[in-house]
Design an enzyme around this catalytic site. Structure first.
Site, PDB file in Angstrom:
ATOM      1  N   ALA A 243      21.765 -31.180  32.820  1.00 25.79           N
ATOM      2  CA  ALA A 243      21.440 -32.591  33.031  1.00 25.79           C
ATOM      3  C   ALA A 243      19.990 -32.905  32.663  1.00 25.79           C
ATOM      4  O   ALA A 243      19.206 -32.026  32.290  1.00 25.79           O
ATOM      5  CB  ALA A 243      21.720 -32.971  34.486  1.00 25.79           C
ATOM      6  N   HIS A 244      19.649 -34.166  32.800  1.00 22.88           N
ATOM      7  CA  HIS A 244      18.333 -34.679  32.408  1.00 22.88           C
ATOM      8  C   HIS A 244      17.188 -33.973  33.128  1.00 22.88           C
ATOM      9  O   HIS A 244      17.274 -33.639  34.300  1.00 22.88           O
ATOM     10  CB  HIS A 244      18.255 -36.186  32.662  1.00 22.88           C
TER      11      HIS A 244
END
EC number: 2.3.1.191
Length: 330
Positions: A243-244
């Site tokens: 994820a980010h």
């Protein structure tokens, strides 16, 4: 078809030859499936007992094991059968798909793209504005590389992969089919009126180091700000989510179906087992191992092994499982 004598194979892997066989070796297979013209490998006692019934004419064997060659059969003793087999697999590796033209006429390449020497771009590829491709980059058919991205020398990108804008990719990377690099991170907040969700824009990018391999259908999302970073030498399996704003150190391994929530940090050499889940804003320090199917809710110390859901210190969790089994039996 490639053919080797047992002496030639021994020279490749650098082992000690025991016994002999006149059989020409044309391939490799598992102990149970190998034919007389194939070589197999034995890396543990579990498989050593299968050797007498195998049809293989030769085997690469860990030198710590006791195995008899037998009549017209040969063994090659090595320190690590897996690593020796990796060398041999390189010799038997089939040729890659052929490009009849370096840049296929059905590819769309923006006039501003900078191409290194020996780049190959397949049919249906899209390469956007101000993209830079290093020497020897290969884009197989139907790859998309969006604006302002950079791909380092000798990186190979397989069909269906999408590399979003502003991504930076290192040298000698391999992206398998349908990898997603640089898509929006997953970020939403309830709206002020409470009647919907507000999308949080992600304006950062993805930076991937050298020698990284990412398996099919895996995703690396771009950062909310700054960069999502994958360190040199990381190996990512199929169907993995990163994820980010995650940061991975050097030579991390993530097995299939595992996932990192936002802003997770992995130190160097971290191993994440299959289907493990890591909570956001968690740090797993260098050399730690997360067992398959585990759910990590907090930081993990360097060199530690954690298991279970929620994950806890490995030996402690094993004791808990043993105690539960006793309760069931009673």
């Amino acid at each position: 078809m490639k053919v080797f004598t047992i002496e030639e194979i021994n020279a490749i892997v650098g082992g000690k030859l025991i016994g002999s066989t006149s059989q020409q070796i044309t391939g490799l297979d598992q102990l149970q499936n190998a034919n007389k013209d194939q070589i197999t490998f034995i890396g543990s006692r579990k498989f050593a007992k299968l050797w007498p019934d195998s049809k293989a004419s030769a085997a690469i064997v860990n030198e710590s094991l006791t195995v008899e060659a037998g009549s017209d059969r040969a063994l090659i003793l090595v320190k690590n059968a897996d690593l020796a087999m990796a060398k041999l697999l390189e010799e038997f590796k089939p040729k890659a798909p052929v490009f009849e033209a370096d840049i296929h006429p059905a590819a769309t390449v923006h006039e501003s793209v900078v191409l290194g020497k020996g780049c190959k771009i397949g049919a249906g590829c899209y390469v956007g504005k101000d993209v830079v491709l290093g020497d020897g980059v290969i884009l197989y058919p139907n790859v998309s590389v969006f604006d302002d991205s950079k791909i380092g020398d000798h990186t190979v990108v397989w069909s269906g992969t999408v590399i979003r804008e502003r991504s930076i990719i290192g040298n000698h990377c391999i992206f398998h089919n349908n990898v997603s690099i640089g898509a929006d991170g997953f970020g939403y907040r309830p709206s002020e009126d409470g009647r919907g969700l507000v999308k949080i824009e992600h304006i950062g990018n993805v930076v991937i180091g050298n020698g990284v391999e990412i398996g099919a259908n895996s995703c690396v999302d771009r950062a909310k700000f700054s960069s999502t970073i994958i360190g040199d030498g990381c190996k990512i399996d199929n169907l993995v989510q990163i994820a980010h704003n995650c940061i991975l150190g050097r030579s991390c391994i993530m097995a299939g179906h595992s996932g990192l929530a936002g802003s997770v940090t992995l130190g160097d050499g971290v191993v994440i087992g299959g289907s493990a889940s890591i909570k956001d804003h968690t740090t797993i320090h260098s050399g730690a191992t997360v067992g398959a199917g585990s759910g990590v809710m907090g930081d993990v110390a360097a060199g530690a092994t954690v298991l279970g859901y929620p994950a806890t210190e490995g030996r402690n969790m094993l004791k808990q499982w043993a105690a539960l089994r006793k309760l069931v039996k009673s």
